[in-house]
Design an enzyme around this catalytic site. Structure first.
Site, short mmCIF file in Angstrom:
data_model
loop_
_atom_site.label_atom_id
_atom_site.label_comp_id
_atom_site.label_asym_id
_atom_site.label_seq_id
_atom_site.Cartn_x
_atom_site.Cartn_y
_atom_site.Cartn_z
N ASN A 1 -6.67 -3.27 -0.90
CA ASN A 1 -6.86 -2.27 -1.96
C ASN A 1 -5.72 -1.26 -1.86
O ASN A 1 -4.86 -1.35 -0.97
CB ASN A 1 -8.23 -1.60 -1.85
CG ASN A 1 -8.57 -0.80 -3.09
OD1 ASN A 1 -8.44 -1.29 -4.22
ND2 ASN A 1 -8.98 0.45 -2.94
N LYS A 2 -5.73 -0.32 -2.75
CA LYS A 2 -4.65 0.67 -2.86
C LYS A 2 -4.28 1.29 -1.51
O LYS A 2 -5.16 1.59 -0.71
CB LYS A 2 -5.10 1.75 -3.85
CG LYS A 2 -4.13 2.87 -4.10
CD LYS A 2 -2.75 2.39 -4.49
CE LYS A 2 -2.75 1.45 -5.67
NZ LYS A 2 -1.45 0.72 -5.80
N ARG B 1 -3.03 -1.53 -15.34
CA ARG B 1 -3.12 -1.77 -13.90
C ARG B 1 -4.59 -1.83 -13.53
O ARG B 1 -5.46 -1.54 -14.34
CB ARG B 1 -2.31 -0.76 -13.08
CG ARG B 1 -2.14 0.62 -13.59
CD ARG B 1 -3.39 1.43 -13.66
NE ARG B 1 -4.14 1.37 -12.41
CZ ARG B 1 -5.44 1.58 -12.29
NH1 ARG B 1 -6.17 1.86 -13.36
NH2 ARG B 1 -6.07 1.52 -11.14
N GLY B 2 -4.83 -2.17 -12.23
CA GLY B 2 -6.20 -2.42 -11.82
C GLY B 2 -6.45 -3.92 -11.88
O GLY B 2 -6.12 -4.57 -12.89
N ALA B 3 -7.01 -4.48 -10.79
CA ALA B 3 -7.07 -5.94 -10.65
C ALA B 3 -7.74 -6.66 -11.85
O ALA B 3 -7.13 -7.55 -12.45
CB ALA B 3 -7.76 -6.29 -9.33
N ARG C 1 2.60 -9.19 -10.49
CA ARG C 1 2.09 -8.39 -9.37
C ARG C 1 1.38 -9.35 -8.42
O ARG C 1 0.44 -10.04 -8.83
CB ARG C 1 1.15 -7.27 -9.85
CG ARG C 1 1.85 -6.24 -10.74
CD ARG C 1 1.04 -4.98 -10.90
NE ARG C 1 1.03 -4.16 -9.71
CZ ARG C 1 0.21 -3.11 -9.54
NH1 ARG C 1 -0.65 -2.79 -10.48
NH2 ARG C 1 0.26 -2.39 -8.43
N ASP D 1 -8.44 -5.37 -4.62
CA ASP D 1 -7.53 -6.27 -5.34
C ASP D 1 -7.69 -7.71 -4.89
O ASP D 1 -7.34 -8.64 -5.61
CB ASP D 1 -6.08 -5.81 -5.16
CG ASP D 1 -5.85 -4.54 -5.95
OD1 ASP D 1 -6.22 -3.45 -5.47
OD2 ASP D 1 -5.36 -4.65 -7.09
N GLN E 1 -3.17 7.56 -9.29
CA GLN E 1 -4.23 6.96 -10.13
C GLN E 1 -5.51 7.79 -10.06
O GLN E 1 -6.28 7.83 -11.03
CB GLN E 1 -4.54 5.53 -9.67
CG GLN E 1 -3.46 4.50 -9.96
CD GLN E 1 -2.52 4.32 -8.79
OE1 GLN E 1 -2.32 5.23 -7.98
NE2 GLN E 1 -1.94 3.15 -8.68
O1 MRU Z 1 -1.70 -0.40 -8.31
P1 MRU Z 1 -3.00 -0.41 -9.07
O2 MRU Z 1 -3.24 0.87 -9.80
O3 MRU Z 1 -3.13 -1.62 -9.94
O4 MRU Z 1 -4.10 -0.52 -7.92
C1 MRU Z 1 -5.46 -0.56 -8.31
C2 MRU Z 1 -6.38 -0.61 -7.17
O5 MRU Z 1 -5.99 -0.65 -6.02
C3 MRU Z 1 -7.83 -0.72 -7.50
O6 MRU Z 1 -8.62 -0.10 -6.53
C4 MRU Z 1 -8.22 -2.22 -7.59
O7 MRU Z 1 -7.35 -2.90 -8.41
C5 MRU Z 1 -9.60 -2.40 -8.09
S1 MRU Z 1 -9.72 -1.99 -9.80
C6 MRU Z 1 -11.30 -2.28 -10.31
#
Ligand code: MRU
Length: 359
Positions: free
Chosen positions: A250-251, A44-46, A87, A240, A199
């Protein structure tokens, strides 16, 4: 340990669902397995899901290795569709698959004499490796541009995990923190636990601890208290998707932090590579917000915490409007408002950014 690596015809991923208790790898040898790993948040993470999807496109090309060339492009277009749907919020996924698809189309046009797609799969693997290497370099540059924004002795609050695990390595929001720490600057990080998926507690705390960067874990609801106490000097989060007017996704919980930051006069920074910038969307209301399962809220680590039959809402991301963002930290420099012009300039590589080098 490499959390995303290519191992003879398959991707090997560190299973981030199990951290920090267990370190286990998941092997994905089909496009379907890559899609499932992204959807279930093994990775996970963009930027990390973008890198993974790029390798997913290599697997798609390999599936057509013995077939005539036109079959490969058709299969790659299908695979892009499947991977992008895994996603919806992070634009890095579609960015990476689009880059791979364009690469394949150009390669096929330039090598029209080829009988099969074996060479195409090999060339695509090189492109996927390039996406990984570029992402790591972008994160390191974000670190250099962002570190001077952190005051000496700075107490930085971050949300979710925008660290090495969320990228090819080094991270986005954690990059300025890492760079400042490596330069010997005293620094302390407030880590939001980041309900419901934790996370922050599971991944950001783990990464910072490994790097021996001082941190304190807090629940999301404690952030306002520490801001009111004057114990937060700045906030740095990842993104994201960043859209044309500077709004960001973002999250879930990020928007609340930005409102709190404004109320307390605390700078609110967003760190993101240009692969996260999507100028095709005019503002944040156009960003699709992933809705995840109720069970991820009603249960923690498999343990039910809400009464039977209770439905929980679970938008995985929220939108922070541009007027709450003090600056965007990209690999090309620090970008300030008005974002509708500065983001276009940064995407066109024009020197319209203000960046400061660390002394
Ligand atoms: O649901 P996730 O864990 O994929 O969400 C991740 C985030 O929101 C991060 O802040 C974002 O992807 C940036 S990662 C460098």
């Amino acid at each position: 340990m490499n959390h995303i690596s290519w191992q003879t015809n398959a991707i090997e991923l560190l299973d981030q669902r199990l951290l920090p208790q267990r370190v286990e790898m998941v092997r994905c040898a089909t496009v379907g397995e890559v899609v499932a790993a992204i959807r279930s948040m093994v990775v996970r993470g963009a930027p990390a899901i973008g890198c993974t999807a790029a390798y997913g496109m290599v697997i798609a090309a390999q599936e057509t290795a013995g077939l005539p060339s036109p079959m490969a492009l058709k299969r790659l277009a299908e695979a892009k569709h499947e991977l992008d749907a895994a996603r919806p919020t992070a634009v890095n996924l579609a960015w990476a698959t689009q880059r791979m698809l364009l690469f394949a189309a150009e390669f096929t046009a330039q090598h029209s004499g080829l009988q099969t797609n074996t060479e195409l799969a090999i060339a695509l693997l090189g492109e996927a490796h390039a996406i990984m290497a570029e992402d790591l370099a972008m994160c390191q540059a974000i670190g250099s541009h962002g570190a001077p924004l952190i005051p000496v002795g700075g107490r930085v609050l971050t949300h979710c995990n925008a660290g090495g695990l969320a990228t090819a390595g080094y991270g986005t929001a954690l990059a300025p923190i890492r760079t400042a720490h490596a330069a010997g600057r005293s620094i302390h990080v407030w880590v939001d636990e980041t309900r419901p998926y934790l996370q922050g507690a599971r991944l950001t705390a783990y990464e910072l601890q490994q790097d021996q960067i001082p941190l304190t874990l807090i629940t999301d609801s404690m952030a306002a208290y520490f801001m009111q106490q004057g114990q937060v000097d700045c906030i740095i989060v990842g993104a994201d998707r960043v859209v044309a007017n500077g709004d960001i996704a973002n999250k879930i919980g990020t928007y609340g932090l930005a409102v709190l930051a404004r109320a307390h006069g605390i700078p609110f920074y967003v760190a993101a590579p240009t692969s996260t910038i999507d100028l095709a969307l005019p503002n944040g209301s156009a960003i699709p917000i992933e809705q995840r399962s109720s069970a991820e809220v009603t249960h923690m680590s498999g343990v039910q915490i809400a009464p039977d039959g209770v439905h929980a809402a679970h938008p995985a991301f929220d939108i922070t409007p541009h007027h709450l963002i003090s600056a965007l930290i990209t690999e090309r420099g620090v970008v300030y408002a008005p974002y509708d012009t500065s983001l276009t300039a940064v995407m066109n590589c024009e020197p319209a950014t203000k960046s400061v080098n660390m002394a």
